[in-house]
Design a protein around this motif. Sequence first.
Motif, PDB file in Angstrom:
ATOM      1  N   ILE A 228     -44.735  36.522 -29.050  1.00 19.95           N
ATOM      2  CA  ILE A 228     -44.993  37.576 -30.032  1.00 19.95           C
ATOM      3  C   ILE A 228     -43.662  38.301 -30.224  1.00 19.95           C
ATOM      4  CG2 ILE A 228     -46.248  39.708 -30.492  1.00 19.95           C
ATOM      5  CD1 ILE A 228     -48.543  38.558 -28.788  1.00 19.95           C
ATOM      6  N   PHE A 229     -43.095  38.163 -31.409  1.00 16.62           N
ATOM      7  CA  PHE A 229     -41.711  38.552 -31.606  1.00 16.62           C
ATOM      8  C   PHE A 229     -41.476  40.056 -31.493  1.00 16.62           C
ATOM      9  CE2 PHE A 229     -40.866  34.342 -32.047  1.00 16.62           C
ATOM     10  CZ  PHE A 229     -39.665  34.007 -32.650  1.00 16.62           C
ATOM     11  N   ASP A 230     -42.440  40.895 -31.907  1.00 14.76           N
ATOM     12  CA  ASP A 230     -42.195  42.325 -31.733  1.00 14.76           C
ATOM     13  C   ASP A 230     -42.259  42.703 -30.255  1.00 14.76           C
ATOM     14  OD1 ASP A 230     -44.846  41.633 -32.208  1.00 14.76           O
ATOM     15  OD2 ASP A 230     -45.431  43.635 -32.823  1.00 14.76           O
ATOM     16  N   ASP A 231     -43.041  41.971 -29.463  1.00 13.31           N
ATOM     17  CA  ASP A 231     -43.055  42.187 -28.013  1.00 13.31           C
ATOM     18  C   ASP A 231     -41.728  41.732 -27.412  1.00 13.31           C
ATOM     19  OD1 ASP A 231     -44.074  42.709 -25.421  1.00 13.31           O
ATOM     20  OD2 ASP A 231     -44.612  40.611 -25.194  1.00 13.31           O
ATOM     21  N   LEU A 232     -41.222  40.589 -27.855  1.00 14.07           N
ATOM     22  CA  LEU A 232     -39.913  40.108 -27.403  1.00 14.07           C
ATOM     23  C   LEU A 232     -38.825  41.116 -27.750  1.00 14.07           C
ATOM     24  CD1 LEU A 232     -37.993  37.880 -26.334  1.00 14.07           C
ATOM     25  CD2 LEU A 232     -38.036  36.886 -28.633  1.00 14.07           C
ATOM     26  N   HIS A 233     -38.901  41.665 -28.950  1.00 14.23           N
ATOM     27  CA  HIS A 233     -37.914  42.656 -29.398  1.00 14.23           C
ATOM     28  C   HIS A 233     -37.935  43.879 -28.487  1.00 14.23           C
ATOM     29  CE1 HIS A 233     -35.201  44.384 -32.332  1.00 14.23           C
ATOM     30  NE2 HIS A 233     -35.963  45.453 -32.429  1.00 14.23           N
ATOM     31  N   ARG A 234     -39.131  44.305 -28.071  1.00 18.36           N
ATOM     32  CA  ARG A 234     -39.248  45.483 -27.196  1.00 18.36           C
ATOM     33  C   ARG A 234     -38.680  45.214 -25.809  1.00 18.36           C
ATOM     34  NH1 ARG A 234     -44.168  46.542 -30.089  1.00 18.36           N
ATOM     35  NH2 ARG A 234     -45.295  45.047 -28.801  1.00 18.36           N
ATOM     36  N   GLN A 235     -38.708  43.950 -25.380  1.00 18.18           N
ATOM     37  CA  GLN A 235     -38.266  43.621 -24.018  1.00 18.18           C
ATOM     38  C   GLN A 235     -36.819  43.156 -23.941  1.00 18.18           C
ATOM     39  OE1 GLN A 235     -41.027  41.487 -21.394  1.00 18.18           O
ATOM     40  NE2 GLN A 235     -42.472  41.373 -23.088  1.00 18.18           N
ATOM     41  N   GLN A 236     -36.107  43.199 -25.060  1.00 19.21           N
ATOM     42  CA  GLN A 236     -34.745  42.650 -25.114  1.00 19.21           C
ATOM     43  C   GLN A 236     -33.872  43.101 -23.953  1.00 19.21           C
ATOM     44  OE1 GLN A 236     -33.728  40.384 -27.113  1.00 19.21           O
ATOM     45  NE2 GLN A 236     -34.445  40.637 -29.201  1.00 19.21           N
ATOM     46  N   GLU A 237     -33.850  44.394 -23.702  1.00 20.21           N
ATOM     47  CA  GLU A 237     -32.913  44.938 -22.705  1.00 20.21           C
ATOM     48  C   GLU A 237     -33.210  44.434 -21.296  1.00 20.21           C
ATOM     49  OE1 GLU A 237     -32.804  49.156 -22.924  1.00 20.21           O
ATOM     50  OE2 GLU A 237     -32.294  49.198 -25.063  1.00 20.21           O
ATOM     51  N   LEU A 239     -34.734  41.502 -20.471  1.00 19.02           N
ATOM     52  CA  LEU A 239     -34.737  40.049 -20.319  1.00 19.02           C
ATOM     53  C   LEU A 239     -33.374  39.482 -19.970  1.00 19.02           C
ATOM     54  CD1 LEU A 239     -37.041  38.817 -23.225  1.00 19.02           C
ATOM     55  CD2 LEU A 239     -37.471  38.658 -20.770  1.00 19.02           C
ATOM     56  N   GLY A 240     -32.331  40.195 -20.341  1.00 13.69           N
ATOM     57  CA  GLY A 240     -30.994  39.648 -20.165  1.00 13.69           C
ATOM     58  C   GLY A 240     -30.635  38.729 -21.317  1.00 13.69           C
ATOM     59  N   LYS A 241     -29.547  38.021 -21.180  1.00 22.10           N
ATOM     60  CA  LYS A 241     -29.051  37.172 -22.263  1.00 22.10           C
ATOM     61  C   LYS A 241     -29.998  36.001 -22.520  1.00 22.10           C
ATOM     62  CE  LYS A 241     -24.893  34.679 -23.739  1.00 22.10           C
ATOM     63  NZ  LYS A 241     -23.541  34.224 -23.356  1.00 22.10           N
ATOM     64  N   HIS A 242     -30.307  35.782 -23.781  1.00 29.05           N
ATOM     65  CA  HIS A 242     -31.139  34.639 -24.155  1.00 29.05           C
ATOM     66  C   HIS A 242     -30.869  34.261 -25.604  1.00 29.05           C
ATOM     67  CE1 HIS A 242     -33.518  38.164 -25.372  1.00 29.05           C
ATOM     68  NE2 HIS A 242     -33.962  37.400 -26.346  1.00 29.05           N
ATOM     69  N   VAL A 243     -31.290  33.084 -25.970  1.00 31.11           N
ATOM     70  CA  VAL A 243     -31.072  32.560 -27.317  1.00 31.11           C
ATOM     71  C   VAL A 243     -31.859  33.383 -28.332  1.00 31.11           C
ATOM     72  CG1 VAL A 243     -31.541  30.582 -28.822  1.00 31.11           C
ATOM     73  CG2 VAL A 243     -30.601  30.214 -26.529  1.00 31.11           C
ATOM     74  N   SER A 244     -31.238  33.697 -29.468  1.00 34.39           N
ATOM     75  CA  SER A 244     -31.949  34.339 -30.569  1.00 34.39           C
ATOM     76  C   SER A 244     -32.766  33.284 -31.309  1.00 34.39           C
ATOM     77  CB  SER A 244     -30.975  35.007 -31.537  1.00 34.39           C
ATOM     78  OG  SER A 244     -31.667  35.393 -32.720  1.00 34.39           O
ATOM     79  N   LEU A 245     -34.059  33.525 -31.428  1.00 33.28           N
ATOM     80  CA  LEU A 245     -34.950  32.585 -32.104  1.00 33.28           C
ATOM     81  C   LEU A 245     -34.998  32.807 -33.605  1.00 33.28           C
ATOM     82  CD1 LEU A 245     -37.838  32.683 -29.500  1.00 33.28           C
ATOM     83  CD2 LEU A 245     -36.175  30.852 -29.827  1.00 33.28           C
ATOM     84  N   LEU A 246     -34.234  33.770 -34.086  1.00 34.72           N
ATOM     85  CA  LEU A 246     -34.224  34.087 -35.509  1.00 34.72           C
ATOM     86  C   LEU A 246     -33.083  33.379 -36.231  1.00 34.72           C
ATOM     87  CD1 LEU A 246     -35.038  37.892 -35.224  1.00 34.72           C
ATOM     88  CD2 LEU A 246     -36.611  36.022 -35.728  1.00 34.72           C
ATOM     89  N   GLN A 247     -32.385  32.510 -35.535  1.00 38.01           N
ATOM     90  CA  GLN A 247     -31.298  31.746 -36.140  1.00 38.01           C
ATOM     91  C   GLN A 247     -31.844  30.524 -36.895  1.00 38.01           C
ATOM     92  OE1 GLN A 247     -27.890  30.952 -33.340  1.00 38.01           O
ATOM     93  NE2 GLN A 247     -29.395  31.632 -31.841  1.00 38.01           N
ATOM     94  N   ASP A 248     -30.933  29.879 -37.592  1.00 37.00           N
ATOM     95  CA  ASP A 248     -31.225  28.597 -38.227  1.00 37.00           C
ATOM     96  C   ASP A 248     -31.117  27.526 -37.143  1.00 37.00           C
ATOM     97  OD1 ASP A 248     -31.458  26.339 -39.736  1.00 37.00           O
ATOM     98  OD2 ASP A 248     -29.641  26.645 -40.928  1.00 37.00           O
ATOM     99  N   LEU A 249     -32.252  27.119 -36.583  1.00 35.89           N
ATOM    100  CA  LEU A 249     -32.261  26.181 -35.464  1.00 35.89           C
ATOM    101  C   LEU A 249     -32.900  24.854 -35.869  1.00 35.89           C
ATOM    102  CD1 LEU A 249     -33.481  28.693 -32.733  1.00 35.89           C
ATOM    103  CD2 LEU A 249     -31.168  27.749 -32.939  1.00 35.89           C
ATOM    104  N   ASP A 250     -32.452  23.800 -35.242  1.00 35.94           N
ATOM    105  CA  ASP A 250     -32.961  22.460 -35.529  1.00 35.94           C
ATOM    106  C   ASP A 250     -34.179  22.201 -34.647  1.00 35.94           C
ATOM    107  OD1 ASP A 250     -33.336  19.874 -36.291  1.00 35.94           O
ATOM    108  OD2 ASP A 250     -31.604  19.059 -35.211  1.00 35.94           O
ATOM    109  N   VAL A 251     -35.286  22.844 -35.015  1.00 35.22           N
ATOM    110  CA  VAL A 251     -36.506  22.736 -34.226  1.00 35.22           C
ATOM    111  C   VAL A 251     -37.704  23.007 -35.135  1.00 35.22           C
ATOM    112  CG1 VAL A 251     -36.604  25.172 -33.503  1.00 35.22           C
ATOM    113  CG2 VAL A 251     -37.563  23.405 -32.018  1.00 35.22           C
ATOM    114  N   GLU A 252     -38.840  22.384 -34.833  1.00 27.05           N
ATOM    115  CA  GLU A 252     -40.072  22.639 -35.573  1.00 27.05           C
ATOM    116  C   GLU A 252     -40.917  23.656 -34.806  1.00 27.05           C
ATOM    117  OE1 GLU A 252     -42.215  19.068 -36.406  1.00 27.05           O
ATOM    118  OE2 GLU A 252     -40.501  18.067 -37.355  1.00 27.05           O
ATOM    119  N   TRP A 253     -41.622  24.483 -35.568  1.00 23.92           N
ATOM    120  CA  TRP A 253     -42.479  25.510 -34.975  1.00 23.92           C
ATOM    121  C   TRP A 253     -43.951  25.161 -35.189  1.00 23.92           C
ATOM    122  CZ3 TRP A 253     -40.576  29.618 -32.227  1.00 23.92           C
ATOM    123  CH2 TRP A 253     -39.241  29.972 -32.424  1.00 23.92           C
ATOM    124  N   VAL A 254     -44.739  25.353 -34.138  1.00 28.23           N
ATOM    125  CA  VAL A 254     -46.198  25.262 -34.232  1.00 28.23           C
ATOM    126  C   VAL A 254     -46.754  26.468 -33.463  1.00 28.23           C
ATOM    127  CG1 VAL A 254     -48.232  23.880 -33.739  1.00 28.23           C
ATOM    128  CG2 VAL A 254     -46.059  22.730 -34.161  1.00 28.23           C
TER     129      VAL A 254
END
Length: 399
Positions: A228-237, A239-254
């Motif tokens: 849940i992206f707004d939950d992820l956004h709230r926990q950013q600080e 979690l530490g360093k991690h990949v941004s999922l809002l980039q143009d990534l070569d992956v399919e979403w389900v």
Amino acid sequence: MIPSIRTAYNHQFTDKQYHDFLEGIALEAGEAPVFKVAETPVFIPATLTAQLIQACDEIIAVIMRPDFKELTRHAIPHQLKAPHENDHPHFIVIDFAVCRDEHGELTPRLIELQGFPSLYAFQELMARQFRTHFNIPDTVNNFFGGLDSESYFQLLKEVIVGNFNPEEVVLLEVKPHEQKTRIDFYYTEQRLGIKPICVTELIQEGKKLYYETGGGKVQIRRIYNRVIFDDLHRQQEHLGKHVSLLQDLDVEWVTHPNWFYRISKYMLPFIHSEYAPKSWFLHELPVIPADLENYVLKPLFSFAGQGVLIDVTQADIDRITDPENWILQHKVQYDPAIVTPEGPAYCEIRMMYIWPDDSPKPLLVHNLARISKSKMIGVTQGKPQQWTGGSCAFFEQEL
């Protein structure tokens, strides 16, 4: 709610059956659920089944409108919008309260809906264990569309894994092993072969994502998304360093993350059905109702019932500085329709859909139920009461 089945179930129930039922779940899933599982399923009579399906059909018709994306263009917070959104969500869940109409008959009332998967694997396990340990008549069914356990998981596999190697598909979550729903992740892995992975475990190389295994790195081709992206956004600080999922990534979403916002409380004002209580965006409300006690106030961006105000006052509305992010919804009156040996209980029914890429419309497949003796169903309370908790429904599907 089917009196004959309910009476027989309550009369035959024993604590040993319930203990064996929970143990059966734990043995098959690999661990016991950390949330309360109710002592009983819900038995839905044919008339109420038909109303639930009709209500869902009317809601699905809104989602299938050609202008739906335009209608919900403001639903996605700008800072949380992900690229490469597909044409439709792969999962839709629709929540209804069980109420009574003006004639005293049972009827559903829409509460919320999500373009997001929830416990799709676990609910099959729970329902099957209910059948194993209790006398559930063959006249009721937990599945829809002629599915059974085998064909249900085959459909899940086709939608989630597709033509990829299961090793190339991951169930993505924030700290999955700490989530209360982790039993669903583990059972999903058992049945589909896909691992639960934390966002902090992702490795990025260019546009490609990988995760590490004992044998090296594996490229992730598809993400079964539980983030849940707004939950992820709230926990950013934290979690530490991690990949941004809002980039143009070569992956399919389900399912693609944007559908969590499009199919959400944001849709409520656009749904016009006898089974959907009137709802308004707070900033578009022409007049504040004088009888605010008959309404609930819901934030657009929250989960698990957080921030919902049940007993609304003018002072609550006056305190809101972002009315465009709130919904005022006519309150529904839950009916204590579940007769238990320890007093009546309220319930919600979640109708669960899967939408394969090659299907012209979403398919109703399964369900989830929640039983409570308080008016905030699904919100974390104190110590759970007996005959309450997460459950499933068995539907009488023919009159």
